[in-house]
Design a protein around this motif. Sequence first.
Motif, PDB file in Angstrom:
ATOM      1  N   ILE A  62       0.647  -1.501   0.093  1.00 28.40           N
ATOM      2  CA  ILE A  62      -0.076  -0.178  -0.003  1.00 28.40           C
ATOM      3  C   ILE A  62       0.801   1.425   0.095  1.00 28.40           C
ATOM      4  CG2 ILE A  62      -2.068   1.628   1.498  1.00 28.40           C
ATOM      5  CD1 ILE A  62      -2.243  -1.375   2.874  1.00 28.40           C
ATOM      6  N   ILE A  63       0.976   2.437  -1.482  1.00 22.47           N
ATOM      7  CA  ILE A  63       1.673   3.476  -1.302  1.00 22.47           C
ATOM      8  C   ILE A  63       1.414   4.622  -0.454  1.00 22.47           C
ATOM      9  CG2 ILE A  63       2.109   4.744  -2.858  1.00 22.47           C
ATOM     10  CD1 ILE A  63       2.126   2.775  -5.318  1.00 22.47           C
ATOM     11  N   VAL A  64       1.950   5.056   0.732  1.00 20.65           N
ATOM     12  CA  VAL A  64       1.752   5.923   1.295  1.00 20.65           C
ATOM     13  C   VAL A  64       2.416   7.062   0.769  1.00 20.65           C
ATOM     14  CG1 VAL A  64       1.727   7.146   3.774  1.00 20.65           C
ATOM     15  CG2 VAL A  64       1.083   4.669   3.079  1.00 20.65           C
ATOM     16  N   GLY A  65       1.966   7.993   0.330  1.00 14.98           N
ATOM     17  CA  GLY A  65       2.422   9.888  -0.088  1.00 14.98           C
ATOM     18  C   GLY A  65       1.910  10.690   0.161  1.00 14.98           C
ATOM     19  N   ALA A  66       2.162  11.863  -0.276  1.00 13.04           N
ATOM     20  CA  ALA A  66       1.602  13.611  -0.092  1.00 13.04           C
ATOM     21  C   ALA A  66       2.189  14.122  -1.222  1.00 13.04           C
ATOM     22  CB  ALA A  66       2.888  14.418   0.783  1.00 13.04           C
ATOM     23  N   ASP A  67       0.805  15.005  -1.406  1.00 12.00           N
ATOM     24  CA  ASP A  67       1.119  15.697  -2.578  1.00 12.00           C
ATOM     25  C   ASP A  67       1.467  16.280  -2.532  1.00 12.00           C
ATOM     26  OD1 ASP A  67      -1.421  17.117  -4.139  1.00 12.00           O
ATOM     27  OD2 ASP A  67      -0.537  18.656  -2.591  1.00 12.00           O
ATOM     28  N   ALA A  68       2.330  16.376  -4.428  1.00 11.24           N
ATOM     29  CA  ALA A  68       3.784  17.351  -4.486  1.00 11.24           C
ATOM     30  C   ALA A  68       3.127  18.459  -5.858  1.00 11.24           C
ATOM     31  CB  ALA A  68       4.233  15.915  -5.082  1.00 11.24           C
ATOM     32  N   LEU A  69       2.225  18.640  -5.801  1.00 14.04           N
ATOM     33  CA  LEU A  69       1.721  19.118  -6.853  1.00 14.04           C
ATOM     34  C   LEU A  69       0.573  20.525  -6.256  1.00 14.04           C
ATOM     35  CD1 LEU A  69       1.168  19.672  -9.611  1.00 14.04           C
ATOM     36  CD2 LEU A  69      -1.430  18.437  -9.428  1.00 14.04           C
ATOM     37  N   LEU A  70       0.019  20.842  -5.318  1.00 15.97           N
ATOM     38  CA  LEU A  70      -0.570  22.172  -4.108  1.00 15.97           C
ATOM     39  C   LEU A  70       0.165  22.953  -3.727  1.00 15.97           C
ATOM     40  CD1 LEU A  70      -4.031  20.189  -3.605  1.00 15.97           C
ATOM     41  CD2 LEU A  70      -3.509  21.358  -5.263  1.00 15.97           C
ATOM     42  N   PRO A  71       0.198  24.123  -4.669  1.00 13.63           N
ATOM     43  CA  PRO A  71       0.443  24.850  -2.906  1.00 13.63           C
ATOM     44  C   PRO A  71       0.372  25.171  -2.165  1.00 13.63           C
ATOM     45  CG  PRO A  71      -0.909  26.715  -4.788  1.00 13.63           C
ATOM     46  CD  PRO A  71      -1.057  24.819  -5.149  1.00 13.63           C
ATOM     47  N   ALA A  72       0.914  25.777  -1.193  1.00 13.31           N
ATOM     48  CA  ALA A  72       0.785  26.019   0.104  1.00 13.31           C
ATOM     49  C   ALA A  72      -0.940  26.198   0.518  1.00 13.31           C
ATOM     50  CB  ALA A  72       1.679  26.334   1.188  1.00 13.31           C
ATOM     51  N   ASP A  73      -1.125  27.080   0.652  1.00 17.30           N
ATOM     52  CA  ASP A  73      -2.302  27.975   0.214  1.00 17.30           C
ATOM     53  C   ASP A  73      -3.252  27.034  -0.236  1.00 17.30           C
ATOM     54  OD1 ASP A  73      -2.048  28.935  -1.928  1.00 17.30           O
ATOM     55  OD2 ASP A  73      -2.278  30.274  -2.781  1.00 17.30           O
ATOM     56  N   THR A  84      -7.528   7.849  -0.303  1.00 19.07           N
ATOM     57  CA  THR A  84      -7.325   6.243  -0.557  1.00 19.07           C
ATOM     58  C   THR A  84      -7.804   5.950  -2.018  1.00 19.07           C
ATOM     59  OG1 THR A  84      -6.879   5.963   1.462  1.00 19.07           O
ATOM     60  CG2 THR A  84      -6.805   4.264  -0.468  1.00 19.07           C
ATOM     61  N   LEU A  85      -7.389   5.618  -2.882  1.00 22.12           N
ATOM     62  CA  LEU A  85      -7.456   5.089  -4.103  1.00 22.12           C
ATOM     63  C   LEU A  85      -7.580   3.368  -5.043  1.00 22.12           C
ATOM     64  CD1 LEU A  85      -7.205   7.964  -7.008  1.00 22.12           C
ATOM     65  CD2 LEU A  85      -9.494   7.251  -5.309  1.00 22.12           C
ATOM     66  N   VAL A  86      -8.583   2.871  -4.327  1.00 20.31           N
ATOM     67  CA  VAL A  86      -7.739   1.178  -5.040  1.00 20.31           C
ATOM     68  C   VAL A  86      -9.338   0.759  -6.013  1.00 20.31           C
ATOM     69  CG1 VAL A  86      -8.279  -0.768  -3.801  1.00 20.31           C
ATOM     70  CG2 VAL A  86      -8.133   0.714  -2.163  1.00 20.31           C
ATOM     71  N   ILE A  87      -7.982   0.553  -6.706  1.00 25.23           N
ATOM     72  CA  ILE A  87      -8.665  -1.060  -8.256  1.00 25.23           C
ATOM     73  C   ILE A  87      -8.119  -1.520  -8.333  1.00 25.23           C
ATOM     74  CG2 ILE A  87      -8.719   2.150  -9.143  1.00 25.23           C
ATOM     75  CD1 ILE A  87      -6.706   1.803 -10.963  1.00 25.23           C
ATOM     76  N   PRO A  88      -8.810  -2.413  -8.798  1.00 27.18           N
ATOM     77  CA  PRO A  88      -8.050  -3.975  -9.725  1.00 27.18           C
ATOM     78  C   PRO A  88      -6.494  -4.148 -10.518  1.00 27.18           C
ATOM     79  CG  PRO A  88     -10.468  -3.925  -9.991  1.00 27.18           C
ATOM     80  CD  PRO A  88      -9.842  -2.086  -9.280  1.00 27.18           C
ATOM     81  N   GLY A  89      -5.756  -4.719  -9.706  1.00 25.32           N
ATOM     82  CA  GLY A  89      -3.978  -4.686 -10.715  1.00 25.32           C
ATOM     83  C   GLY A  89      -3.106  -4.331 -10.164  1.00 25.32           C
ATOM     84  N   ARG A  90      -3.761  -2.347  -9.737  1.00 20.87           N
ATOM     85  CA  ARG A  90      -3.303  -2.081  -8.597  1.00 20.87           C
ATOM     86  C   ARG A  90      -2.666  -1.449  -7.524  1.00 20.87           C
ATOM     87  NH1 ARG A  90      -2.642   1.632 -13.460  1.00 20.87           N
ATOM     88  NH2 ARG A  90      -1.099   2.571 -12.186  1.00 20.87           N
ATOM     89  N   PRO A  91      -1.277  -1.673  -7.263  1.00 20.05           N
ATOM     90  CA  PRO A  91      -1.552  -1.348  -5.466  1.00 20.05           C
ATOM     91  C   PRO A  91      -2.378   0.219  -4.895  1.00 20.05           C
ATOM     92  CG  PRO A  91       0.416  -1.118  -6.255  1.00 20.05           C
ATOM     93  CD  PRO A  91      -0.361  -0.848  -7.241  1.00 20.05           C
ATOM     94  N   PRO A  92      -3.422  -0.706  -3.847  1.00 17.88           N
ATOM     95  CA  PRO A  92      -3.392   1.115  -3.135  1.00 17.88           C
ATOM     96  C   PRO A  92      -2.416   2.315  -3.130  1.00 17.88           C
ATOM     97  CG  PRO A  92      -3.970  -1.088  -1.955  1.00 17.88           C
ATOM     98  CD  PRO A  92      -3.213  -1.200  -3.325  1.00 17.88           C
ATOM     99  N   LEU A  93      -3.083   3.155  -3.500  1.00 15.61           N
ATOM    100  CA  LEU A  93      -2.998   4.652  -2.948  1.00 15.61           C
ATOM    101  C   LEU A  93      -3.625   5.674  -2.231  1.00 15.61           C
ATOM    102  CD1 LEU A  93      -2.040   6.535  -7.248  1.00 15.61           C
ATOM    103  CD2 LEU A  93      -0.683   4.720  -5.478  1.00 15.61           C
ATOM    104  N   ILE A  94      -2.565   5.855  -0.723  1.00 14.80           N
ATOM    105  CA  ILE A  94      -2.947   6.426   0.000  1.00 14.80           C
ATOM    106  C   ILE A  94      -2.466   7.975  -0.247  1.00 14.80           C
ATOM    107  CG2 ILE A  94      -2.594   7.156   2.459  1.00 14.80           C
ATOM    108  CD1 ILE A  94      -3.276   4.488   3.009  1.00 14.80           C
ATOM    109  N   ILE A 116      -7.920   1.853   6.814  1.00 15.72           N
ATOM    110  CA  ILE A 116      -8.373   1.270   6.421  1.00 15.72           C
ATOM    111  C   ILE A 116      -9.857   1.288   5.764  1.00 15.72           C
ATOM    112  CG2 ILE A 116     -10.807   0.435   7.616  1.00 15.72           C
ATOM    113  CD1 ILE A 116      -8.860   0.035   9.632  1.00 15.72           C
ATOM    114  N   HIS A 117      -9.327   2.136   4.496  1.00 14.87           N
ATOM    115  CA  HIS A 117      -9.938   2.329   3.216  1.00 14.87           C
ATOM    116  C   HIS A 117      -9.276   1.980   2.105  1.00 14.87           C
ATOM    117  CE1 HIS A 117     -12.897   5.308   3.714  1.00 14.87           C
ATOM    118  NE2 HIS A 117     -12.277   5.981   3.544  1.00 14.87           N
ATOM    119  N   ALA A 118      -7.908   1.703   2.277  1.00 13.13           N
ATOM    120  CA  ALA A 118      -7.091   1.094   1.559  1.00 13.13           C
ATOM    121  C   ALA A 118      -7.483  -0.610   1.920  1.00 13.13           C
ATOM    122  CB  ALA A 118      -5.388   1.011   2.068  1.00 13.13           C
ATOM    123  N   THR A 119      -7.776  -1.499   2.606  1.00 15.22           N
ATOM    124  CA  THR A 119      -7.812  -2.752   3.206  1.00 15.22           C
ATOM    125  C   THR A 119      -9.116  -2.709   2.053  1.00 15.22           C
ATOM    126  OG1 THR A 119      -9.428  -2.779   4.799  1.00 15.22           O
ATOM    127  CG2 THR A 119      -7.170  -2.873   4.597  1.00 15.22           C
TER     128      THR A 119
END
Length: 222
Positions: A62-73, A84-94, A116-119
């Motif tokens: 299960i991959i856990v990462g931070a947003d790397a796109l949005l400016p601080a404000d 959390t996004l879970v789709i068939p055949g791909r690792p869950p993303l948090i 919990i969502h990732a499960t």
Amino acid sequence: MFEHLIDAVELAFQNFLGQRELQRRYNHIQQHLDVRGARIQLSTIDNAGFRELLERLDDLNIIVGADALLPADAAQALPRFGLTLVIPGRPPLIWLNLLKHSDSMELVDTVAHEAIHATVNLLGRHPQTPQPTNELAYHAEEIVALYGANWILNQIEIPAHRQIEQNLATINQPADILIRLGRSPEFLQQKDAEGDVAAKFLLESHLIEIAAPTLAEVNAPR
């Protein structure tokens, strides 16, 4: 009969569009996910149980990462603390909105909730992340995550009383929606139980190799 056929075709088309949109969102988030940055910040939280949770997420791919796109404000203005996004055949993303959190207890709660969502697929609740268009599954899954997060917060003995109380209060909103959709109090209790199952699956090592433990198996004497 012909009208029923049209309804079925329209539903299938809407499901197809929803699946395509979910795939698009997954790809977009994966491309803008700062895994290293998230781990650096999460590693500053000094709690053995929380570290164990992060290790379990690694074990389950299960991959856990931070947003790397949005400016601080924009990140601070965004309502979401995590996703959390879970789709068939791909690792869950948090996905974590690190700038949105005012203290470490909020961050621990968000990680526990999204874990919990990732499960959702691992434990057979749904094949993929329920979408808002499916009100029943979407709000039921939110109750699972809120109860499951509270179980984790209590188990790891972190001073998160405010988050636990807030989660219990938040449960009322999806619960009321589900009642209006015709679900019984017993159905809501089952969502509570599913939250416990998911939390135990994440934290109790004897369950880590079980693909989909039942509630009876999780609660069996050891």
